[in-house]
Design a protein around this motif. Structure first.
Motif, PDB file in Angstrom:
ATOM      1  N   GLU A   1      48.677  15.973  65.206  1.00  0.00           N
ATOM      2  CA  GLU A   1      48.024  15.303  66.338  1.00  0.00           C
ATOM      3  C   GLU A   1      47.730  16.245  67.478  1.00  0.00           C
ATOM      4  O   GLU A   1      46.761  16.077  68.202  1.00  0.00           O
ATOM      5  N   ASP A   2      48.618  17.225  67.672  1.00  0.00           N
ATOM      6  CA  ASP A   2      48.423  18.100  68.810  1.00  0.00           C
ATOM      7  C   ASP A   2      49.052  19.460  68.511  1.00  0.00           C
ATOM      8  O   ASP A   2      50.090  19.531  67.866  1.00  0.00           O
TER       9      ASP A   2
ATOM     10  N   LYS B   1      49.930  22.968  70.695  1.00  0.00           N
ATOM     11  CA  LYS B   1      49.909  23.708  71.954  1.00  0.00           C
ATOM     12  C   LYS B   1      50.559  25.052  71.703  1.00  0.00           C
ATOM     13  O   LYS B   1      51.224  25.251  70.697  1.00  0.00           O
TER      14      LYS B   1
ATOM     15  N   LYS C   1      53.666  24.743  69.531  1.00  0.00           N
ATOM     16  CA  LYS C   1      54.373  23.457  69.585  1.00  0.00           C
ATOM     17  C   LYS C   1      53.434  22.424  68.971  1.00  0.00           C
ATOM     18  O   LYS C   1      52.335  22.204  69.467  1.00  0.00           O
ATOM     19  N   VAL C   2      53.880  21.826  67.886  1.00  0.00           N
ATOM     20  CA  VAL C   2      53.005  20.954  67.105  1.00  0.00           C
ATOM     21  C   VAL C   2      53.556  19.536  67.110  1.00  0.00           C
ATOM     22  O   VAL C   2      54.762  19.335  66.953  1.00  0.00           O
ATOM     23  N   GLN C   3      52.671  18.583  67.323  1.00  0.00           N
ATOM     24  CA  GLN C   3      53.065  17.176  67.200  1.00  0.00           C
ATOM     25  C   GLN C   3      52.475  16.613  65.926  1.00  0.00           C
ATOM     26  O   GLN C   3      51.269  16.698  65.710  1.00  0.00           O
TER      27      GLN C   3
ATOM     28  N   THR D   1      56.527  10.211  65.962  1.00  0.00           N
ATOM     29  CA  THR D   1      55.919  11.502  66.284  1.00  0.00           C
ATOM     30  C   THR D   1      56.986  12.577  66.223  1.00  0.00           C
ATOM     31  O   THR D   1      58.012  12.493  66.893  1.00  0.00           O
ATOM     32  N   VAL D   2      56.743  13.562  65.366  1.00  0.00           N
ATOM     33  CA  VAL D   2      57.717  14.633  65.179  1.00  0.00           C
ATOM     34  C   VAL D   2      57.234  15.865  65.939  1.00  0.00           C
ATOM     35  O   VAL D   2      56.061  16.215  65.861  1.00  0.00           O
ATOM     36  N   GLU D   3      58.115  16.498  66.665  1.00  0.00           N
ATOM     37  CA  GLU D   3      57.764  17.728  67.384  1.00  0.00           C
ATOM     38  C   GLU D   3      58.262  18.916  66.585  1.00  0.00           C
ATOM     39  O   GLU D   3      59.442  18.988  66.256  1.00  0.00           O
ATOM     40  N   LEU D   4      57.356  19.817  66.252  1.00  0.00           N
ATOM     41  CA  LEU D   4      57.756  20.996  65.492  1.00  0.00           C
ATOM     42  C   LEU D   4      57.475  22.239  66.330  1.00  0.00           C
ATOM     43  O   LEU D   4      56.504  22.285  67.077  1.00  0.00           O
ATOM     44  N   GLU D   5      58.320  23.242  66.168  1.00  0.00           N
ATOM     45  CA  GLU D   5      58.042  24.530  66.794  1.00  0.00           C
ATOM     46  C   GLU D   5      57.898  25.552  65.687  1.00  0.00           C
ATOM     47  O   GLU D   5      58.808  25.734  64.884  1.00  0.00           O
TER      48      GLU D   5
END
Lengths: 92, 811
Positions: free
Chosen positions: B234-235, B237, B244-246, B334-338
Motif C-alpha cells: 500500500e505504501d 517510504k 518502510k513498507v505498508q 496493515t503490516v509494517e515492514l522495514e
C-alpha cells in the motif's frame, strides 16, 4: 485480469447445489419481516393477503434460488417459517 | 592515439584552481562527427585549464591511468571529461579521481556523445562548435565545484519481493538461501503465478506445475521467508537500505488450522467461474485456487459468499469444518515492514483478443485463447486433459493457431513482440500431436522466432510431425453456423495465393501486456516505464535488473515479456544485486542534499511547503529550520523556492548553474536553445535520442539538474538576460516524477513566468515546458526541432527588449 471471464464453465451442469423448499405457517406470522430482510437469495416477499393477526405474511417469490441455508427458520421469532430439502430427480 | 600537445594558458591561475580536460574520441563514435583535437585545443585556452588532451578511449584503463598521472604531475584539482553521458560513465571517472586522491565531487562531465556527436552525425563543423560549448560549460561548472563528504547509510538485511510468480519465488528463495529475511507479497490467494496455469514448458516439454510446485512449497516452508498472500503493498517510504513498507493483508476468513480437506467447499451453496481455469471450471465461495496452492489454506470470497458484513445467514462451511478453522470475524490488517532492498516481480497480464472483432473471440465459442488451451490440455484442468470444443464438447480433428494476436501490430494491441507466443504455439501443436496424432494443425504466423537454446529443434520437430506453418495471418474468421467450424480466410504471403481453411477450432496466440495496476507500483517506488508500459531498467545493457531507484530491482515479466527460463535467470540476477547491497551492509548516499545558510534564512517556511519528502522541519516559534538529511532525496525544489538564497544545493549550486548558463550563452546566444533537463527522465530521454541516433538541430545546450524542480525562476530570467533565443524546461511526466511530485512545482513556476512574460510584452513561446520519459527520445528530438522554428522567428529586437526588461525586473 484484463481477460474477463465469460464462458459457461464446462462443469456447470455437474455442480450440485442444494435446493430448498420454503413453507410459511401464515397465521403464526406477526409480520416482522425478518425472513424477507435476511434471506441472502431474496427468495421471499411480503404478500398482499392478511392473516388471522391482520398482518401480511411472507410469500415465496422465487423458490428455485433457495439454497437451503435455513436462516429464515432461525431468524423467525414465531416459528412461522421453515425450509426442507427439495425432492428432485437426479439425486441432488 | 592522437594527443594534443599539452598547452598551458599564459599565466598560472591565481586562485589555485587547476583543471584538466580530457576529450574522448570514443573510437569514431565521437571523433566521427566532432573534431576532438580542436575541442581539446579550445579547452586548453579556457580559464583555469592547465592541461587538455584528447584520446581515443578515455574510459579505458590507459585513459584512466593517464588522468591519474596528470592529476599527480600537474597538481590538477578539478577534472573534466568530455565523452559520453554521465549516466553511463560518471561513476567510472569519479572512481578514477578517488584513486588519484581527488575528491570525486571535483569531477564534471561534458556529454559530447549522446547529446552531440550521435545526434549531429552529418554536421561536423556545427557539432564541433557545440562540443566546445559543452566543454566550456563543464569547465565553468568545474571551476566552482567543491569537495563533498558522503553520508554512509546502513542497509537493513531484509528484502521485500513483490509478486509471487516464478520470478518472485526464485528471487525469494535465492535471497532466503543466502541468509536474508524475505517478505514475499502476493496479491492472489496463492503464489505460483502464470506458470502454475501452464500445462507444459518449452522447449523441454516438462510439466509446468510439476517443476514449480516443489519451489512453491520450499517457499512456503522456508524459515527465512514470510509469505504474505492475498496482500498488497500500500505504501513505500524511505530510501535505499531503509524502506518502510505498508502491506495490506486482506483476510482469508480461514485460519492456518485449515488442512485443505475441502469438506467446506463441497457444502458451499454458491458458485462462480474459477479465475485459475479462466472461467472454464466452477469454484465455490470457499475455495482453493488450485490443488497445489501455497499456502494450501482455503479462502472465502466474501463478494460471493452469502454472509454479508456481520450477519451469518449460511453456516454450511462452518458446520462442515471439523478443525473449526473458519472465522468470519477476520479483519484486514496493515503490516509494517522495514526492508533494505525490494525486488519487483509483479509479472504481466495477457492480451484480451475480444477487441479484434475480425477474430470473433467471445462471439464464436470455438475460438479460444492460448491460455484457455493450457487449461484444456492440462490433465488436472476442467476437461481432464481433453481438448474439447466448447460448442459441442468434442475433440477437434483440425486446429488452427493464429500468432501475434495483440503483438507486433500497428493497429490493435501492442507494437512489441511478446517473446513467448511462437514457442508456446510450437509446444502446443506438439502436445496436440502427442495426444491425437491425426489432428491437422495449421499455424498462421508473421515470423516464427525460435531463437533460444533448443527452440529450433522443437520447431523442426513440429514441422516433421506434420504441423503446417503458413505465413500470413487470416484477415477474418467466419463461423459455420451449422457445425460451429470456422472459416479462415487470408493470404499466404510466401506463395502469394489466397487460402480458405475450415478448422474445427481456432487458438489465438495472445500476447503479454503490462499489468493494468503497474502505475501503483510505479508511483510507490518512483520507477519509470517504457513506452510499452513495462518497467524500465537503469541501463538496458549494463544494469538490466537495477532500476533508477536505489535498492529496487526488477525480475520477470514486469520488466518485459519473457519466458520462464529468462524470468528465473533475471530473478537470480536481481537477488544477487540485492544481495550485494545487503552483504556490504551500508551504502554511501550522493552528497547532493542542501545545506542551510542560517544567516540568510528568514524562517518563511516556503521550502518545507514544496519538499516532497517532508525533509524540512520549520518551527516558526523557535525560528528553527532543520534539514532531515536521511529523508532528503536531493531534488533541489527547496533551493529553487527559497527567496533568500538560504539553501545551497550541493553539487548543483546556484552559482554553478548560473556559470553553466553564462558559458552556454557566451557566443551567438540569440541562436541558441538552453534546455534544463532532469536527470531521470528528460536527460535520459535526450540520451536515448542519442543512442537511437535521432538527429535534431545543433543549437541546443543541455544543463542537467537532478529534478526539473531545481530550475529556479532566476535561472530562466538570467538566461533570457543573456539574450538566448529560447529556453526549454523539461522533466518527468506529471505524476511520474522521480521525486514524487516535485515537477508540479516546476509547472507552477513556469506558469507564473509565462504570465510575467505576457505582462511584460515578451513572446512567451520562447519559454517551453515539456515532459519526457526516459524512453521518449523521439519526442525530445521533435521538441527541439519545433523549438528551432521559434528561435528562427525571434527577432534581434525582441531579444534586446527581453534582455533589458528581464534585467530590470529580475529579483
Amino acid at each position: 485480469m484484463p481477460l474477463r471471464l465469460w464462458r459457461k464453465p464446462l462443469d456447470s451442469e455437474k455442480i450440485k447445489i442444494p435446493e430448498g423448499e420454503v413453507h410459511v405457517l401464515k397465521d403464526r406470522c406477526k409480520g416482522c419481516g425478518f425472513c424477507i430482510e435476511f434471506c441472502p437469495k431474496e427468495v421471499l416477499e411480503q404478500s398482499e393477503e392478511f392473516n388471522i393477526k391482520g398482518v401480511h405474511p411472507p410469500q415465496v417469490k422465487e423458490e428455485t434460488v433457495c439454497i437451503l441455508c435455513s436462516f429464515c427458520e432461525a431468524v423467525c421469532p414465531d416459528f412461522a417459517i421453515f425450509s426442507v430439502k427439495k425432492d428432485c430427480k437426479g439425486g441432488c | 592515439m592522437t594527443e594534443t600537445p599539452t598547452q598551458y594558458p599564459d599565466s598560472e591561475p591565481s586562485d589555485g584552481i587547476r583543471i584538466g580536460v580530457y576529450v574522448c574520441h570514443c573510437g569514431l563514435n565521437i571523433a566521427g562527427s566532432v573534431d576532438c583535437e580542436e575541442v581539446a585545443k579550445f579547452a586548453a585556452a579556457l580559464p583555469h585549464v592547465v592541461i587538455a588532451k584528447d584520446n581515443r578511449y578515455t574510459c579505458s584503463d590507459q585513459g584512466q591511468e593517464l588522468i591519474k598521472q596528470d592529476i599527480k604531475e600537474h597538481k590538477l584539482n578539478r577534472l573534466v571529461v568530455a565523452s559520453c553521458s554521465p549516466r553511463l560513465h560518471e561513476p567510472t571517472f569519479r572512481r578514477t579521481c578517488e584513486e588519484a586522491g581527488l575528491n570525486k565531487y571535483l569531477f564534471e562531465m561534458a556529454n559530447i556523445r549522446e547529446h552531440c556527436s550521435w545526434v549531429h552525425l552529418h554536421e561536423k563543423g556545427k557539432a564541433t562548435e557545440k562540443a566546445k560549448d559543452l566543454v566550456r560549460m563543464a569547465v565553468a561548472k568545474a571551476t566552482l565545484l567543491e569537495p563533498q563528504e558522503e553520508n554512509v547509510v546502513p542497509i537493513l538485511r531484509k528484502t521485500l519481493v513483490i509478486g509471487g510468480g516464478v520470478a518472485g519465488i526464485q528471487a525469494a528463495l535465492d535471497l532466503a538461501d543466502t541468509g536474508y529475511k524475505v517478505y514475499l507479497v502476493e496479491k492472489e490467494p496463492s503464489i505460483g503465478g502464470r506458470m502454475a496455469q501452464i500445462d507444459k514448458t518449452f522447449p523441454t516439454m516438462d510439466c509446468s506445475i510439476c517443476i514449480l510446485a516443489p519451489k512453491m512449497s520450499d517457499t512456503g516452508r522456508h524459515p527465512n521467508i514470510e509469505l504474505l498472500t492475498n496482500s498488497e503493498v500500500e505504501d513505500v517510504k524511505g530510501y535505499i537500505g531503509n524502506f518502510k513498507v505498508q502491506v495490506l493483508k486482506k483476510p482469508r476468513f480461514v485460519a492456518d488450522e485449515c488442512t485443505a480437506c475441502g469438506d467446506c467447499s463441497k457444502e458451499c451453496p454458491v458458485t462462480t467461474p474459477n479465475e485459475f481455469d479462466i472461467g472454464l471450471a466452477t469454484r465455490r465461495a470457499i475455495y482453493t485456487p488450485f490443488a497445489q496452492a501455497v499456502p494450501s489454506t482455503y479462502i472465502i470470497d466474501r463478494d460471493l459468499c452469502l454472509n454479508k458484513e456481520n450477519v451469518i445467514t449460511c453456516d454450511k462451511c462452518l458446520k462442515a469444518c471439523e478443525r473449526e478453522a473458519i472465522d468470519f470475524e477476520m479483519k484486514p490488517e496493515t503490516v509494517e515492514l522495514e526492508v533494505g532492498t525490494i525486488v519487483v516481480a509483479t509479472g504481466a497480464d495477457v492480451y484480451d483478443p475480444a477487441s479484434l472483432v475480425e477474430y470473433g473471440y467471445k462471439k464464436f465459442p470455438n475460438v479460444i485463447t492460448s491460455l484457455e488451451f493450457e487449461r484444456l490440455i492440462n490433465a488436472g484442468g476442467p476437461s481432464g486433459g481433453h481438448l474439447l470444443r466448447p460448442s459441442d464438447m468434442k475433440i477437434p480433428k483440425s486446429v488452427a493457431f493464429i500468432q501475434c494476436v495483440g503483438s507486433r501490430s500497428e493497429k490493435d494491441g501492442h507494437l512489441y513482440c511478446s517473446n513467448v507466443c511462437c514457442m508456446n504455439t510450437i509446444k502446443d501443436s506438439l502436445l496436440i500431436k502427442e495426444h491425437w496424432p491425426e489432428t491437422r494443425i495449421y499455424v498462421f504466423y508473421v515470423d516464427i522466432r525460435a531463437y533460444g537454446k533448443g527452440f529450433e529443434d522443437l520447431f523442426k520437430r513440429a514441422k516433421k510431425d506434420g504441423v503446417l506453418f503458413i505465413r500470413g495471418l487470416p484477415a477474418e474468421i467466419i463461423e459455420d453456423r451449422k457445425t460451429n467450424n470456422l472459416w479462415l480466410i487470408g493470404e499466404n504471403t510466401l506463395q502469394k495465393e489466397l487460402y480458405k481453411i475450415n478448422p474445427e477450432m481456432v487458438i489465438l496466440s495472445i500476447g503479454i501486456e503490462p499489468r493494468q495496476d503497474s502505475d501503483v507500483i510505479q508511483r510507490l517506488l518512483t520507477l519509470s516505464r517504457t513506452s510499452d508500459g513495462f518497467f524500465m531498467e537503469a541501463h538496458p545493457k549494463l544494469r538490466p535488473v537495477d532500476t533508477p531507484t536505489g535498492g529496487v530491482f526488477l525480475a520477470g515479466c514486469a520488466e518485459s515479456p519473457k519466458d520462464i527460463k529468462d524470468s528465473v535467470t533475471q530473478a537470480s540476477a536481481a537477488s544477487a544485486r540485492a544481495g550485494i547491497l545487503m552483504a556490504q551492509g551500508k551504502v554511501t548516499v550522493e552528497a547532493i542534499t542542501p545545506r542551510l545558510l542560517a544567516e540568510k534564512c528568514q524562517v518563511c517556511g516556503l521550502c518545507a511547503r514544496v519538499c516532497p519528502y517532508n525533509a524540512i522541519a520549520v518551527d516558526k516559534e523557535t525560528k528553527r529550520v532543520d534539514l532531515i538529511e536521511a529523508a532528503c532525496a536531493g531534488c533541489g525544489t527547496c533551493g529553487a523556492e527559497c527567496p533568500f538564497e538560504a539553501l545551497t544545493m550541493r553539487h548543483f549550486t546556484d552559482e554553478q548553474i548560473l556559470a553553466q548558463i553564462e558559458a552556454a550563452t557566451e557566443q551567438d546566444a540569440d541562436k541558441k536553445i538552453v534546455a534544463f533537463c532532469c536527470n531521470w527522465c528528460s536527460y535520459a530521454g535526450a540520451d536515448f535520442a542519442g543512442v537511437s541516433r535521432m538527429q535534431y538541430p545543433t543549437n541546443v545546450r543541455i544543463i542537467r539538474t537532478m529534478c526539473s524542480g531545481r530550475v529556479a525562476p532566476k535561472f530562466i530570467e538570467h538566461t533570457f538576460a543573456r539574450g538566448v533565443g529560447a529556453i526549454l524546461v523539461s522533466g518527468c511526466h506529471l505524476g511520474d516524477c522521480h521525486y514524487l511530485n516535485a515537477n508540479y512545482q516546476t509547472q507552477k513556476r513556469i506558469e507564473k513566468l509565462w504570465k510575467k512574460m505576457e505582462r511584460l510584452g515578451l513572446d512567451k513561446n520562447r519559454l517551453q515546458l515539456a515532459w519526457f520519459t526516459a524512453a521518449e527520445g523521439e519526442k525530445f528530438a521533435s521538441k527541439i526541432k519545433e523549438m528551432q522554428s521559434i528561435v528562427d522567428s525571434v527577432t534581434l529586437d525582441e531579444i534586446e527588449k527581453s534582455k533589458v526588461i528581464v534585467k530590470r525586473t529580475a529579483r
